[in-house]
Write an enzyme that holds these catalytic residues in place. Structure first.
Site, mmCIF file in Angstrom:
data_model
loop_
_atom_site.group_PDB
_atom_site.id
_atom_site.type_symbol
_atom_site.label_atom_id
_atom_site.label_comp_id
_atom_site.label_asym_id
_atom_site.label_seq_id
_atom_site.Cartn_x
_atom_site.Cartn_y
_atom_site.Cartn_z
ATOM 1 N N GLU A 100 6.336 -0.682 -2.026
ATOM 2 C CA GLU A 100 5.272 -0.792 -1.024
ATOM 3 C C GLU A 100 4.150 -1.645 -1.600
ATOM 4 O O GLU A 100 3.710 -1.430 -2.735
ATOM 5 C CB GLU A 100 4.712 0.582 -0.611
ATOM 6 C CG GLU A 100 3.594 0.369 0.417
ATOM 7 C CD GLU A 100 3.073 1.608 1.102
ATOM 8 O OE1 GLU A 100 3.417 2.733 0.697
ATOM 9 O OE2 GLU A 100 2.277 1.424 2.057
ATOM 10 N N GLU A 127 -1.080 -1.249 -5.569
ATOM 11 C CA GLU A 127 -2.403 -1.307 -4.928
ATOM 12 C C GLU A 127 -3.420 -1.683 -6.006
ATOM 13 O O GLU A 127 -3.336 -1.191 -7.140
ATOM 14 C CB GLU A 127 -2.766 0.054 -4.292
ATOM 15 C CG GLU A 127 -4.144 0.154 -3.657
ATOM 16 C CD GLU A 127 -4.433 -0.926 -2.623
ATOM 17 O OE1 GLU A 127 -5.280 -1.797 -2.934
ATOM 18 O OE2 GLU A 127 -3.837 -0.933 -1.540
ATOM 19 N N ASP A 153 -4.001 -7.299 4.590
ATOM 20 C CA ASP A 153 -5.261 -7.922 5.027
ATOM 21 C C ASP A 153 -4.951 -9.148 5.875
ATOM 22 O O ASP A 153 -4.226 -10.045 5.433
ATOM 23 C CB ASP A 153 -6.075 -8.319 3.794
ATOM 24 C CG ASP A 153 -6.414 -7.109 2.939
ATOM 25 O OD1 ASP A 153 -7.273 -6.310 3.352
ATOM 26 O OD2 ASP A 153 -5.768 -6.937 1.875
ATOM 27 N N ASP A 193 -1.823 -5.327 13.007
ATOM 28 C CA ASP A 193 -2.491 -5.162 14.301
ATOM 29 C C ASP A 193 -3.203 -6.459 14.698
ATOM 30 O O ASP A 193 -4.044 -6.456 15.585
ATOM 31 C CB ASP A 193 -3.488 -3.989 14.252
ATOM 32 C CG ASP A 193 -4.539 -4.179 13.194
ATOM 33 O OD1 ASP A 193 -4.466 -5.183 12.441
ATOM 34 O OD2 ASP A 193 -5.442 -3.331 13.095
ATOM 35 N N THR A 203 -1.267 5.654 11.869
ATOM 36 C CA THR A 203 -2.519 5.936 11.156
ATOM 37 C C THR A 203 -3.593 6.290 12.184
ATOM 38 O O THR A 203 -3.466 5.944 13.367
ATOM 39 C CB THR A 203 -2.994 4.711 10.364
ATOM 40 O OG1 THR A 203 -3.168 3.640 11.299
ATOM 41 C CG2 THR A 203 -1.975 4.283 9.334
ATOM 42 N N PHE A 210 -6.511 5.087 12.439
ATOM 43 C CA PHE A 210 -7.066 3.814 12.866
ATOM 44 C C PHE A 210 -6.206 3.192 13.981
ATOM 45 O O PHE A 210 -6.704 2.710 14.991
ATOM 46 C CB PHE A 210 -7.116 2.954 11.606
ATOM 47 C CG PHE A 210 -7.193 1.492 11.815
ATOM 48 C CD1 PHE A 210 -8.402 0.899 12.151
ATOM 49 C CD2 PHE A 210 -6.064 0.688 11.657
ATOM 50 C CE1 PHE A 210 -8.477 -0.462 12.331
ATOM 51 C CE2 PHE A 210 -6.136 -0.668 11.848
ATOM 52 C CZ PHE A 210 -7.357 -1.239 12.180
HETATM 53 C C1 LIG Z 1 -5.858 -3.594 5.069
HETATM 54 S S1 LIG Z 1 -5.352 -2.611 3.730
HETATM 55 C C2 LIG Z 1 -4.015 -1.669 4.417
HETATM 56 C C3 LIG Z 1 -3.770 -0.404 3.683
HETATM 57 C C4 LIG Z 1 -2.601 0.465 4.158
HETATM 58 N N1 LIG Z 1 -1.319 -0.175 4.026
HETATM 59 C C5 LIG Z 1 -2.767 0.950 5.567
HETATM 60 O O1 LIG Z 1 -1.895 0.732 6.385
HETATM 61 O O2 LIG Z 1 -3.796 1.568 5.855
HETATM 62 C C6 LIG Z 1 -4.517 -3.755 2.673
HETATM 63 C C7 LIG Z 1 -4.453 -3.259 1.234
HETATM 64 O O3 LIG Z 1 -3.648 -4.146 0.484
HETATM 65 C C8 LIG Z 1 -4.180 -4.224 -0.832
HETATM 66 N N2 LIG Z 1 -3.674 -5.490 -1.414
HETATM 67 C C9 LIG Z 1 -3.890 -6.731 -0.947
HETATM 68 N N3 LIG Z 1 -3.261 -7.628 -1.707
HETATM 69 C C10 LIG Z 1 -2.610 -6.920 -2.682
HETATM 70 C C11 LIG Z 1 -1.789 -7.305 -3.774
HETATM 71 N N4 LIG Z 1 -1.501 -8.598 -4.013
HETATM 72 N N5 LIG Z 1 -1.312 -6.338 -4.575
HETATM 73 C C12 LIG Z 1 -1.597 -5.041 -4.322
HETATM 74 N N6 LIG Z 1 -2.363 -4.618 -3.309
HETATM 75 C C13 LIG Z 1 -2.872 -5.558 -2.496
HETATM 76 C C14 LIG Z 1 -5.676 -4.176 -0.617
HETATM 77 O O4 LIG Z 1 -6.355 -3.747 -1.775
HETATM 78 C C15 LIG Z 1 -5.796 -3.187 0.546
HETATM 79 O O5 LIG Z 1 -6.006 -1.881 0.078
#
Ligand SMILES: C[S@@+](CC[C@H](N)C(=O)[O-])C[C@H]1O[C@@H](n2cnc3c(N)ncnc32)[C@H](O)[C@@H]1O
Length: 231
Positions: free
Chosen positions: A64, A89, A139, A175, A210, A212
């Site tokens: 993941e 993460e 993101d 989304d 989720t 959200f």
């Molecule tokens: C918008 S959040 C979504 C979190 C979760 N998957 C959810 O559905 O609520 C995206 C997450 O990806 C992590 N992230 C982004 N690029 C990453 C990378 N290259 N390696 C690890 N984590 C990463 C960010 O720190 C952030 O917590």
């Protein structure tokens, strides 16, 4: 004296899919790092990971990327005790939050790598080794000048596909419609992948909604799931 750069040492920082935020680690999360970090954190190393040694068994492994606070991750892992989850993460409070869930709920099948997943994939994951890959709500990097930071781009998808076993799957959800369209294009263009649906997939039942997302759905916002298999 300022040293000149050479071609071996380019004056460039890699484009990352995240910005390191100095989010506050709560007392509970800090305690979770102390109590459970040693057992469940996998340090980043420039060498291939031995899954059997890491998890203590030879069950299939799902990677993941970016689990946020780990709510969905913990639910999915609890629901699938016969699968191992290697979860990346970079956000420290999120890592602490998932460690807390693992410890409190005694979840045995999750290991966390608190490192950039792009580097973990390139250096630690053997070819043809993964049963599946989950990338939920990466993101979206809305602004055009930031699109280069998006995770789902051809070179990374190629590396991910190389690490999937035959029939292994990659499941993305977003989304943000323009990102969903990009995902569909990039995943469809990868010749070793085949779409499980005509375009977007029905949300697989293992992916929980989720909070959200529930709110977004009430407001009429869309969510797009994509599930592709390695041929
Ligand atoms: C918008 S959040 C979504 C979190 C979760 N998957 C959810 O559905 O609520 C995206 C997450 O990806 C992590 N992230 C982004 N690029 C990453 C990378 N290259 N390696 C690890 N984590 C990463 C960010 O720190 C952030 O917590």
């Amino acid at each position: 004296m300022i040293k000149p750069t050479t071609s071996k040492q380019p004056f460039m920082r890699p484009i990352r899919s995240f910005v390191r935020r100095t989010g506050r680690v709560t007392a509970g999360q800090a305690k979770a790092y102390e109590q459970w970090g040693k057992a469940y954190l996998v340090p980043f190393k420039n060498e291939l990971l031995d899954f059997a040694k890491t998890f203590g068994n030879t069950a299939p492994v799902i990677l993941e990327i970016g689990f946020g606070m780990g709510e969905a991750t913990a639910q999915i892992a609890a629901q699938m005790p016969d699968i191992n989850f290697l979860c990346c993460e970079v956000h420290e409070p999120g890592v602490g939050a998932l460690l807390k869930r693992i410890g409190e709920q005694n979840i045995q099948n999750i290991r966390i790598c608190a490192h950039d997943a792009v580097e973990v994939i390139a250096h630690m994951l053997p070819l043809d080794s993964l049963h599946g890959i989950h990338i939920f709500f990466p993101d979206p990097w809305h602004k055009k000048r930031h699109h280069k930071r998006r995770l789902i781009q051809a070179p990374l998808v190629q590396q991910l596909t190389q690490r999937l076993e035959a029939q292994g799957y990659i499941h993305c959800a977003t989304d943000w419609q323009p990102y969903a369209e990009q995902m569909l294009q990039v995943l469809s263009d990868e010749t070793l992948l085949t779409n499980s649906s005509a375009d977007y997939a029905k949300r697989p039942s293992y992916r929980p909604l989720t909070k959200f997302e529930q709110r977004g759905t009430r407001l009429g916002h869309g969510v797009w799931d994509l599930v592709f298999y390695k041929v």
